[in-house]
Design a protein around this motif. Structure first.
Motif, PDB file in Angstrom:
ATOM      1  N   ILE A  48      49.535  31.279  49.015  1.00  0.00           N
ATOM      2  CA  ILE A  48      49.652  32.376  50.470  1.00  0.00           C
ATOM      3  C   ILE A  48      49.398  33.408  49.705  1.00  0.00           C
ATOM      4  O   ILE A  48      49.996  34.238  49.118  1.00  0.00           O
ATOM      5  CB  ILE A  48      50.616  32.601  50.850  1.00  0.00           C
ATOM      6  CG1 ILE A  48      50.825  31.311  51.850  1.00  0.00           C
ATOM      7  CG2 ILE A  48      51.325  33.795  52.120  1.00  0.00           C
ATOM      8  CD1 ILE A  48      49.762  30.521  52.328  1.00  0.00           C
ATOM      9  N   VAL A  49      48.179  34.101  50.197  1.00  0.00           N
ATOM     10  CA  VAL A  49      47.871  35.743  48.928  1.00  0.00           C
ATOM     11  C   VAL A  49      48.481  36.098  49.592  1.00  0.00           C
ATOM     12  O   VAL A  49      48.140  36.931  51.575  1.00  0.00           O
ATOM     13  CB  VAL A  49      46.580  35.987  48.660  1.00  0.00           C
ATOM     14  CG1 VAL A  49      46.670  37.245  48.341  1.00  0.00           C
ATOM     15  CG2 VAL A  49      45.711  35.589  47.981  1.00  0.00           C
ATOM     16  N   GLY A  50      49.563  37.668  49.372  1.00  0.00           N
ATOM     17  CA  GLY A  50      49.524  38.708  50.226  1.00  0.00           C
ATOM     18  C   GLY A  50      48.658  40.120  50.250  1.00  0.00           C
ATOM     19  O   GLY A  50      48.079  39.965  49.696  1.00  0.00           O
ATOM     20  N   ASP A  51      49.620  40.576  51.297  1.00  0.00           N
ATOM     21  CA  ASP A  51      48.942  42.000  51.792  1.00  0.00           C
ATOM     22  C   ASP A  51      48.445  42.398  50.067  1.00  0.00           C
ATOM     23  O   ASP A  51      46.657  43.567  50.436  1.00  0.00           O
ATOM     24  CB  ASP A  51      49.293  43.090  52.909  1.00  0.00           C
ATOM     25  CG  ASP A  51      48.772  41.672  53.946  1.00  0.00           C
ATOM     26  OD1 ASP A  51      48.675  40.987  54.509  1.00  0.00           O
ATOM     27  OD2 ASP A  51      50.160  42.631  55.178  1.00  0.00           O
ATOM     28  N   HIS A  52      48.929  43.223  49.759  1.00  0.00           N
ATOM     29  CA  HIS A  52      49.427  43.354  48.816  1.00  0.00           C
ATOM     30  C   HIS A  52      48.820  43.178  47.219  1.00  0.00           C
ATOM     31  O   HIS A  52      48.333  44.179  45.756  1.00  0.00           O
ATOM     32  CB  HIS A  52      50.710  44.683  48.598  1.00  0.00           C
ATOM     33  CG  HIS A  52      50.991  45.186  49.635  1.00  0.00           C
ATOM     34  ND1 HIS A  52      49.904  46.572  50.406  1.00  0.00           N
ATOM     35  CD2 HIS A  52      51.723  45.468  50.502  1.00  0.00           C
ATOM     36  CE1 HIS A  52      50.540  46.903  51.629  1.00  0.00           C
ATOM     37  NE2 HIS A  52      51.840  46.265  51.765  1.00  0.00           N
ATOM     38  N   ASP A  53      48.425  41.727  47.370  1.00  0.00           N
ATOM     39  CA  ASP A  53      48.225  41.290  46.300  1.00  0.00           C
ATOM     40  C   ASP A  53      46.939  42.152  46.400  1.00  0.00           C
ATOM     41  O   ASP A  53      46.086  42.539  46.655  1.00  0.00           O
ATOM     42  CB  ASP A  53      47.935  39.762  46.878  1.00  0.00           C
ATOM     43  CG  ASP A  53      49.250  39.713  45.944  1.00  0.00           C
ATOM     44  OD1 ASP A  53      50.460  39.706  46.114  1.00  0.00           O
ATOM     45  OD2 ASP A  53      49.480  38.138  46.474  1.00  0.00           O
ATOM     46  N   VAL A  54      45.721  42.361  44.616  1.00  0.00           N
ATOM     47  CA  VAL A  54      44.701  42.806  44.465  1.00  0.00           C
ATOM     48  C   VAL A  54      44.106  41.108  43.355  1.00  0.00           C
ATOM     49  O   VAL A  54      44.591  41.057  42.784  1.00  0.00           O
ATOM     50  CB  VAL A  54      44.479  43.229  43.036  1.00  0.00           C
ATOM     51  CG1 VAL A  54      44.071  43.528  42.606  1.00  0.00           C
ATOM     52  CG2 VAL A  54      45.652  44.684  43.727  1.00  0.00           C
ATOM     53  N   LEU A  55      42.317  41.208  44.575  1.00  0.00           N
ATOM     54  CA  LEU A  55      42.036  40.727  44.123  1.00  0.00           C
ATOM     55  C   LEU A  55      40.782  41.316  42.932  1.00  0.00           C
ATOM     56  O   LEU A  55      40.467  42.253  43.090  1.00  0.00           O
ATOM     57  CB  LEU A  55      40.145  40.243  44.970  1.00  0.00           C
ATOM     58  CG  LEU A  55      39.630  39.839  44.521  1.00  0.00           C
ATOM     59  CD1 LEU A  55      39.466  37.686  44.708  1.00  0.00           C
ATOM     60  CD2 LEU A  55      38.060  39.908  46.117  1.00  0.00           C
ATOM     61  N   LEU A  56      41.055  40.245  41.306  1.00  0.00           N
ATOM     62  CA  LEU A  56      40.274  41.009  40.416  1.00  0.00           C
ATOM     63  C   LEU A  56      39.319  40.705  40.652  1.00  0.00           C
ATOM     64  O   LEU A  56      38.297  41.373  39.401  1.00  0.00           O
ATOM     65  CB  LEU A  56      41.236  40.212  38.992  1.00  0.00           C
ATOM     66  CG  LEU A  56      42.436  40.449  39.242  1.00  0.00           C
ATOM     67  CD1 LEU A  56      43.420  40.335  38.023  1.00  0.00           C
ATOM     68  CD2 LEU A  56      42.531  42.555  38.521  1.00  0.00           C
ATOM     69  N   GLY A  57      38.700  39.642  40.935  1.00  0.00           N
ATOM     70  CA  GLY A  57      37.199  39.414  41.046  1.00  0.00           C
ATOM     71  C   GLY A  57      37.142  37.797  41.710  1.00  0.00           C
ATOM     72  O   GLY A  57      37.876  37.297  41.723  1.00  0.00           O
ATOM     73  N   VAL A  58      35.413  37.076  41.649  1.00  0.00           N
ATOM     74  CA  VAL A  58      35.894  36.130  41.929  1.00  0.00           C
ATOM     75  C   VAL A  58      34.562  35.147  41.272  1.00  0.00           C
ATOM     76  O   VAL A  58      33.225  35.821  40.681  1.00  0.00           O
ATOM     77  CB  VAL A  58      34.677  36.059  43.702  1.00  0.00           C
ATOM     78  CG1 VAL A  58      34.321  34.654  44.038  1.00  0.00           C
ATOM     79  CG2 VAL A  58      35.713  36.030  44.249  1.00  0.00           C
ATOM     80  N   LEU A  59      35.133  34.455  40.431  1.00  0.00           N
ATOM     81  CA  LEU A  59      34.479  34.463  39.223  1.00  0.00           C
ATOM     82  C   LEU A  59      32.792  33.114  39.314  1.00  0.00           C
ATOM     83  O   LEU A  59      33.061  32.287  40.842  1.00  0.00           O
ATOM     84  CB  LEU A  59      35.630  32.306  38.292  1.00  0.00           C
ATOM     85  CG  LEU A  59      36.637  33.659  38.173  1.00  0.00           C
ATOM     86  CD1 LEU A  59      37.262  32.199  37.714  1.00  0.00           C
ATOM     87  CD2 LEU A  59      36.352  34.621  37.308  1.00  0.00           C
ATOM     88  N   ASP A  60      31.788  33.032  38.581  1.00  0.00           N
ATOM     89  CA  ASP A  60      31.222  32.951  39.041  1.00  0.00           C
ATOM     90  C   ASP A  60      30.651  31.049  38.851  1.00  0.00           C
ATOM     91  O   ASP A  60      30.412  31.207  37.878  1.00  0.00           O
ATOM     92  CB  ASP A  60      29.814  33.845  38.343  1.00  0.00           C
ATOM     93  CG  ASP A  60      28.513  33.610  39.383  1.00  0.00           C
ATOM     94  OD1 ASP A  60      28.534  32.240  40.567  1.00  0.00           O
ATOM     95  OD2 ASP A  60      27.460  33.527  38.847  1.00  0.00           O
ATOM     96  N   THR A  61      31.424  30.495  39.338  1.00  0.00           N
ATOM     97  CA  THR A  61      31.783  29.131  38.659  1.00  0.00           C
ATOM     98  C   THR A  61      31.256  28.134  39.197  1.00  0.00           C
ATOM     99  O   THR A  61      31.182  26.552  39.124  1.00  0.00           O
ATOM    100  CB  THR A  61      32.660  28.701  38.122  1.00  0.00           C
ATOM    101  OG1 THR A  61      33.691  28.661  38.854  1.00  0.00           O
ATOM    102  CG2 THR A  61      33.513  29.798  37.070  1.00  0.00           C
TER     103      THR A  61
END
Length: 163
Positions: A48-61
């Protein structure tokens, strides 16, 4: 834009194997405790991703990519560092999908240059709440051949390492 996260080709290969077994995947950069500070790989949505968690990126895999998350407070400590997700032999974290494979994901880091920090500081991050509302990064995080491509040994240190 300078990516906040990249993945090595070896780690991307393992992600492909895990995706074939488990479906779409996600990472959450662990902040310590039982599994140290390992990147933890889960079936997408199982953590479960929290509201304040940060997306570092989406891996191109893969077609949908692999999102990489970090807690908000931990991001504040790491925001000056590019996360390099690599894989090494060994037993992975008990909750991470690679644990039975005889390999483990490993976080390496590279400090951003002053110019990169300025560029990144000028762009807002995507939080869990933003992602829930449909925000996505404009670009995918790249695959690099090896960790040394993202984290080269500084010139002065390279000679000392050879000795």
């Amino acid at each position: 834009m300078t990516p906040r996260v990249v993945v090595t080709a070896a780690a991307a290969g393992l992600l492909g194997e895990l995706r074939d077994k488990h479906g779409p995947l996600m990472f959450h950069q662990s902040g310590g405790c039982c599994d140290g500070s390992s990147p933890m790989c889960y079936p997408d949505g199982d953590f479960i991703v929290g509201d304040h968690d940060v997306l570092l990126g989406v891996l191109d895999t893969e077609e949908d990519g692999v999102p990489v998350w970090i807690s908000g407070p931990q991001f504040q400590a790491w925001k000056h560092t590019q996360l390099v997700i690599d894989v090494v032999p060994g037993r992975g974290g008990g909750f991470s999908l690679e644990a039975p494979e005889g390999k483990r994901f490993l976080s390496r880091g590279r400090a951003f240059s002053a110019d990169e920090n300025a560029e990144l500081n000028a762009s807002p991050v995507i939080t869990g709440a933003d992602y829930e509302r449909g925000e996505r990064p404009p670009d995918r995080a790249p695959v690099v051949s090896a960790a040394a491509d993202a984290c080269p040994v500084p010139a002065g240190r390279a000679e000392a390492v050879k000795r």
